[in-house]
Design a protein around this motif. Structure first.
Motif, PDB file in Angstrom:
ATOM      1  N   UNK A  30      -7.860  -2.099  -5.464  1.00 34.24           N
ATOM      2  CA  UNK A  30      -8.255  -3.486  -5.709  1.00 34.24           C
ATOM      3  C   UNK A  30      -6.994  -4.349  -5.742  1.00 34.24           C
ATOM      4  N   UNK A  31      -7.157  -5.630  -5.544  1.00 33.32           N
ATOM      5  CA  UNK A  31      -6.022  -6.546  -5.587  1.00 33.32           C
ATOM      6  C   UNK A  31      -5.306  -6.453  -6.938  1.00 33.32           C
ATOM      7  N   UNK A  32      -6.055  -6.231  -8.022  1.00 33.99           N
ATOM      8  CA  UNK A  32      -5.457  -6.122  -9.354  1.00 33.99           C
ATOM      9  C   UNK A  32      -4.519  -4.903  -9.452  1.00 33.99           C
ATOM     10  N   UNK A  33      -4.740  -3.900  -8.624  1.00 37.51           N
ATOM     11  CA  UNK A  33      -3.909  -2.691  -8.656  1.00 37.51           C
ATOM     12  C   UNK A  33      -2.637  -2.807  -7.808  1.00 37.51           C
ATOM     13  N   UNK A  34      -2.507  -3.867  -7.032  1.00 31.55           N
ATOM     14  CA  UNK A  34      -1.319  -4.055  -6.202  1.00 31.55           C
ATOM     15  C   UNK A  34      -0.144  -4.414  -7.118  1.00 31.55           C
ATOM     16  N   UNK A  35       0.922  -3.668  -7.004  1.00 30.83           N
ATOM     17  CA  UNK A  35       2.065  -3.864  -7.892  1.00 30.83           C
ATOM     18  C   UNK A  35       3.214  -4.575  -7.179  1.00 30.83           C
TER      19      UNK A  35
END
Length: 97
Positions: A30-35
């Motif tokens: 998910x976009x939230x998991x992109x670091x």
């Protein structure tokens, strides 16, 4: 086997703080998991430096008894470097029993 001469470090010992690229090993995230980038601290012998990068080795030969060779090198582009500083090495003395 002949006794080794005392070791004289052939290179400066430094610490470099630098931003490294980061990635996810999963195929889909998910976009939230992109670091974002991860900050790394590397210490070692500064064996090569140009206008665009520096190379640090974790092992260097004793040039008094061996040819000038290095091991385990890391090359860091200068644009990724946050800070760097020279480190002073000292030998810890053991207590007598």
């Amino acid at each position: 086997m002949p006794k080794a001469k005392s070791y004289v470090p052939p290179y400066p010992f430094i610490e470099v703080v630098w931003d490294d690229a980061a990635s996810n090993s999963s195929t889909w995230v998910t976009i939230a998991e992109v670091t974002g980038p991860e900050q790394v601290i590397t210490r070692g012998w500064l064996v090569k430096e140009t206008d665009t990068f520096l190379s640090i080795a974790s092992s260097v030969s004793n040039v008094e008894i061996e040819e000038d060779t290095v091991g385990n090198t890391m090359t860091i582009p200068k644009g990724m470097i946050v800070s760097r500083r020279a480190l002073r090495l000292s030998t810890a003395k053991t207590k007598a029993k």
